[in-house]
Design an enzyme around this catalytic site. Structure first.
Site, PDB file in Angstrom:
ATOM      1  N   LYS A  15     -27.891  13.705  96.121  1.00 34.23           N
ATOM      2  CA  LYS A  15     -28.445  13.716  94.674  1.00 34.23           C
ATOM      3  C   LYS A  15     -29.558  13.305  94.469  1.00 34.23           C
ATOM      4  O   LYS A  15     -30.060  13.667  93.766  1.00 34.23           O
ATOM      5  CB  LYS A  15     -27.391  13.020  93.088  1.00 34.23           C
ATOM      6  CG  LYS A  15     -25.988  13.973  93.033  1.00 34.23           C
ATOM      7  CD  LYS A  15     -25.750  15.395  92.372  1.00 34.23           C
ATOM      8  CE  LYS A  15     -24.855  15.586  92.117  1.00 34.23           C
ATOM      9  NZ  LYS A  15     -24.691  17.205  92.528  1.00 34.23           N
ATOM     10  N   SER A  16     -30.356  12.629  95.522  1.00 34.09           N
ATOM     11  CA  SER A  16     -31.347  11.501  95.370  1.00 34.09           C
ATOM     12  C   SER A  16     -32.616  12.897  95.188  1.00 34.09           C
ATOM     13  O   SER A  16     -33.350  11.834  93.949  1.00 34.09           O
ATOM     14  CB  SER A  16     -31.464   9.994  95.961  1.00 34.09           C
ATOM     15  OG  SER A  16     -30.367   9.770  96.364  1.00 34.09           O
ATOM     16  N   LYS A  65     -28.716   1.275 105.462  1.00 36.76           N
ATOM     17  CA  LYS A  65     -28.716   0.598 104.987  1.00 36.76           C
ATOM     18  C   LYS A  65     -29.233  -1.161 105.929  1.00 36.76           C
ATOM     19  O   LYS A  65     -30.059  -1.341 104.907  1.00 36.76           O
ATOM     20  CB  LYS A  65     -27.792  -0.296 103.782  1.00 36.76           C
ATOM     21  CG  LYS A  65     -28.124   1.308 102.471  1.00 36.76           C
ATOM     22  CD  LYS A  65     -27.400   0.916 101.664  1.00 36.76           C
ATOM     23  CE  LYS A  65     -27.018   1.933 100.657  1.00 36.76           C
ATOM     24  NZ  LYS A  65     -26.588   1.332  99.164  1.00 36.76           N
ATOM     25  N   ASN A  86     -31.576  -0.418  99.611  1.00 34.06           N
ATOM     26  CA  ASN A  86     -31.180   0.932  99.838  1.00 34.06           C
ATOM     27  C   ASN A  86     -33.119   1.541  99.239  1.00 34.06           C
ATOM     28  O   ASN A  86     -33.280   2.307  99.269  1.00 34.06           O
ATOM     29  CB  ASN A  86     -30.589   0.850  98.936  1.00 34.06           C
ATOM     30  CG  ASN A  86     -31.335   1.080  97.322  1.00 34.06           C
ATOM     31  OD1 ASN A  86     -32.434  -0.397  97.650  1.00 34.06           O
ATOM     32  ND2 ASN A  86     -30.999   1.310  96.491  1.00 34.06           N
ATOM     33  N   GLY A 126     -12.849  -5.552  95.797  1.00 33.25           N
ATOM     34  CA  GLY A 126     -13.786  -5.773  97.018  1.00 33.25           C
ATOM     35  C   GLY A 126     -14.579  -6.549  97.578  1.00 33.25           C
ATOM     36  O   GLY A 126     -15.528  -7.151  96.959  1.00 33.25           O
ATOM     37  N   ARG A 150      -8.874  -7.707  99.644  1.00 29.95           N
ATOM     38  CA  ARG A 150      -6.982  -7.817 100.721  1.00 29.95           C
ATOM     39  C   ARG A 150      -7.201  -8.778 101.338  1.00 29.95           C
ATOM     40  O   ARG A 150      -6.712  -9.181 102.106  1.00 29.95           O
ATOM     41  CB  ARG A 150      -7.394  -6.366 101.571  1.00 29.95           C
ATOM     42  CG  ARG A 150      -5.876  -5.804 101.469  1.00 29.95           C
ATOM     43  CD  ARG A 150      -6.321  -3.992 102.166  1.00 29.95           C
ATOM     44  NE  ARG A 150      -7.717  -3.901 103.596  1.00 29.95           N
ATOM     45  CZ  ARG A 150      -7.642  -2.760 103.012  1.00 29.95           C
ATOM     46  NH1 ARG A 150      -7.086  -1.576 103.207  1.00 29.95           N
ATOM     47  NH2 ARG A 150      -8.445  -1.982 104.190  1.00 29.95           N
ATOM     48  N   LEU A 152      -9.363 -11.999 102.259  1.00 27.93           N
ATOM     49  CA  LEU A 152      -9.110 -13.141 101.421  1.00 27.93           C
ATOM     50  C   LEU A 152     -10.189 -13.890 101.860  1.00 27.93           C
ATOM     51  O   LEU A 152     -11.651 -14.176 101.944  1.00 27.93           O
ATOM     52  CB  LEU A 152      -8.981 -14.022 101.292  1.00 27.93           C
ATOM     53  CG  LEU A 152      -8.376 -15.367 100.730  1.00 27.93           C
ATOM     54  CD1 LEU A 152      -9.038 -15.082  98.889  1.00 27.93           C
ATOM     55  CD2 LEU A 152      -7.571 -16.719 100.552  1.00 27.93           C
TER      56      LEU A 152
HETATM   57  P1  ATR Z   1     -19.029  -0.822 101.948  1.00 31.53           P
HETATM   58  O1  ATR Z   1     -20.160  -0.542 102.015  1.00 31.53           O
HETATM   59  O2  ATR Z   1     -18.155   0.746 101.290  1.00 31.53           O
HETATM   60  O3  ATR Z   1     -17.929  -1.548 100.699  1.00 31.53           O
HETATM   61  P2  ATR Z   1     -17.190  -1.662 103.796  1.00 31.53           P
HETATM   62  O4  ATR Z   1     -17.879  -2.761 103.798  1.00 31.53           O
HETATM   63  O5  ATR Z   1     -16.326  -1.341 104.880  1.00 31.53           O
HETATM   64  O6  ATR Z   1     -17.730  -0.950 102.892  1.00 31.53           O
HETATM   65  O7  ATR Z   1     -15.999  -2.523 102.553  1.00 31.53           O
HETATM   66  C1  ATR Z   1     -15.126  -2.257 102.399  1.00 31.53           C
HETATM   67  C2  ATR Z   1     -14.231  -2.725 101.068  1.00 31.53           C
HETATM   68  O8  ATR Z   1     -13.848  -2.206 100.324  1.00 31.53           O
HETATM   69  C3  ATR Z   1     -14.151  -3.653 101.710  1.00 31.53           C
HETATM   70  O9  ATR Z   1     -14.278  -4.895 101.484  1.00 31.53           O
HETATM   71  C4  ATR Z   1     -11.921  -3.790 102.288  1.00 31.53           C
HETATM   72  O10 ATR Z   1     -11.315  -4.450 101.867  1.00 31.53           O
HETATM   73  P3  ATR Z   1     -11.107  -4.931 103.016  1.00 31.53           P
HETATM   74  O11 ATR Z   1     -12.270  -6.256 103.281  1.00 31.53           O
HETATM   75  O12 ATR Z   1      -9.832  -6.184 102.799  1.00 31.53           O
HETATM   76  O13 ATR Z   1     -10.945  -4.218 104.212  1.00 31.53           O
HETATM   77  C5  ATR Z   1     -11.945  -2.475 100.448  1.00 31.53           C
HETATM   78  N1  ATR Z   1     -10.374  -1.233 101.138  1.00 31.53           N
HETATM   79  C6  ATR Z   1     -10.914  -0.039 101.894  1.00 31.53           C
HETATM   80  N2  ATR Z   1     -10.329   0.426 101.389  1.00 31.53           N
HETATM   81  C7  ATR Z   1      -9.006  -0.891 100.578  1.00 31.53           C
HETATM   82  C8  ATR Z   1      -7.599  -0.448 100.024  1.00 31.53           C
HETATM   83  N3  ATR Z   1      -6.950   0.886 100.894  1.00 31.53           N
HETATM   84  N4  ATR Z   1      -7.172  -1.443  99.420  1.00 31.53           N
HETATM   85  C9  ATR Z   1      -8.089  -2.350  98.998  1.00 31.53           C
HETATM   86  N5  ATR Z   1      -8.940  -2.254  99.785  1.00 31.53           N
HETATM   87  C10 ATR Z   1      -9.329  -2.045 100.508  1.00 31.53           C
END
Ligand code: ATR
Length: 272
Positions: A15-16, A65, A86, A126, A150, A152
């Site tokens: 959409k940018s 990015k 970005n 996240g 998820r 830690l």
């Molecule tokens: P982004 O750039 O969108 O942040 P990323 O760096 O791959 O993408 O990070 C994805 C995040 O979404 C992570 O925090 C991931 O948790 P993990 O570090 O445990 O993998 C989280 N995530 C993705 N799918 C998930 C799910 N089904 N349940 C819980 N956390 C999820």
């Protein structure tokens, strides 16, 4: 004519171009802004060529990015901490400057909603790239952050990195301290595959407001739908953040801050 673009892969959905064209009209700036499909192999070369041919700046979206950040010669503090950008701007000395307006875009959208005051307790779900991009501006807005992930260790690593800038602690997604959070922000990528991160519904139910950094065209994201199913009314998706981060990029390039709320409201009507 001054040239700008957004680079990503895929990019057709972006959409940018529309947002920046509306900003340009609103602020009476003469500029061109187009979408460019980045090549997964040759992105760096494409970007060098783009700027060598006279472009003034660009936005960068997934999955480039970090690569764009690495290519830039100068970086804002918030881009440095995000280790990703970005926004790129060609400086008058010819160097490429990297900024990251995602976090300030989020804070600006939270201001639109009236959801940000100093010393709030915010729960962020996240600990990936999306979270890393917004932590510094949130901490600078004096938010006290609980970071749940998820995995830690990833949350712990981010909390350690950002501790010098404010109050932040890491917890596992299944061990979130039960309390009333002023705001819960979903920054997981779970929604992209139609899921919601498995988070304790009783904690969300107590929240004063819930924000999803993702948005869905013409409907609710899985996270927003889940929050509504718990009876929460103070919910927002991330479309306002998208428009606000664009406004901050536009300001960096053109020296004029658009009225992002007017453009947000205009576009939101079309999306309904
Ligand atoms: P982004 O750039 O969108 O942040 P990323 O760096 O791959 O993408 O990070 C994805 C995040 O979404 C992570 O925090 C991931 O948790 P993990 O570090 O445990 O993998 C989280 N995530 C993705 N799918 C998930 C799910 N089904 N349940 C819980 N956390 C999820």
């Amino acid at each position: 004519m001054q040239h700008y673009a957004v680079w990503g892969n895929p990019i057709a959905q972006s959409k940018s171009p529309l947002i920046h064209r509306l900003f340009a009209t609103q602020t009476q700036q003469t500029m061109e802004y187009v979408a460019k499909l980045g090549d997964l192999e040759d992105f760096e070369q494409q970007l060098q060529t783009f700027f060598a041919e006279g472009a003034q700046g660009c936005n960068i979206t997934a999955p480039f990015k970090e690569r764009a950040y690495a290519l830039a010669e100068e970086h804002s503090e918030r881009a440095k901490l995000a280790e990703a950008c970005n926004t790129l701007k060609k400086l008058s000395n010819g160097k490429l400057y990297a900024d990251n307006t995602d976090g300030i875009g989020l804070v600006t959208d939270l201001q639109r909603l009236g959801w940000i005051q100093p010393q709030q307790r915010i729960l962020i779900l996240g600990a990936g790239g999306a979270t890393k991009g917004v932590l510094l501006p949130l901490l600078e807005a004096q938010q006290q952050i609980v970071l749940a992930n998820r995995t830690l260790e990833k949350a712990q690593k981010l909390a350690d990195k950002f501790k010098p800038y404010g109050t932040i602690e890491a917890v596992a997604m299944d061990a979130i301290p039960a309390q009333t959070y002023d705001l819960v922000i979903n920054a997981t990528s779970a929604g992209l595959s139609g899921h919601t991160a498995a988070v304790d519904g009783s904690i969300l139910s107590l929240a004063r407001a819930c924000y999803d950094m993702q948005y869905a065209k013409g409907g609710d994201t899985p996270f927003i739908a889940y929050c509504k199913s718990l009876g929460l009314n103070n919910v927002s998706d991330g479309f306002g953040m998208l428009v606000a981060q664009a406004a901050h990029s536009f300001h960096l390039w053109r020296g004029v801050m658009p009225d992002f709320v007017a453009i947000y409201e205009h576009l939101k009507k079309d999306m309904a």
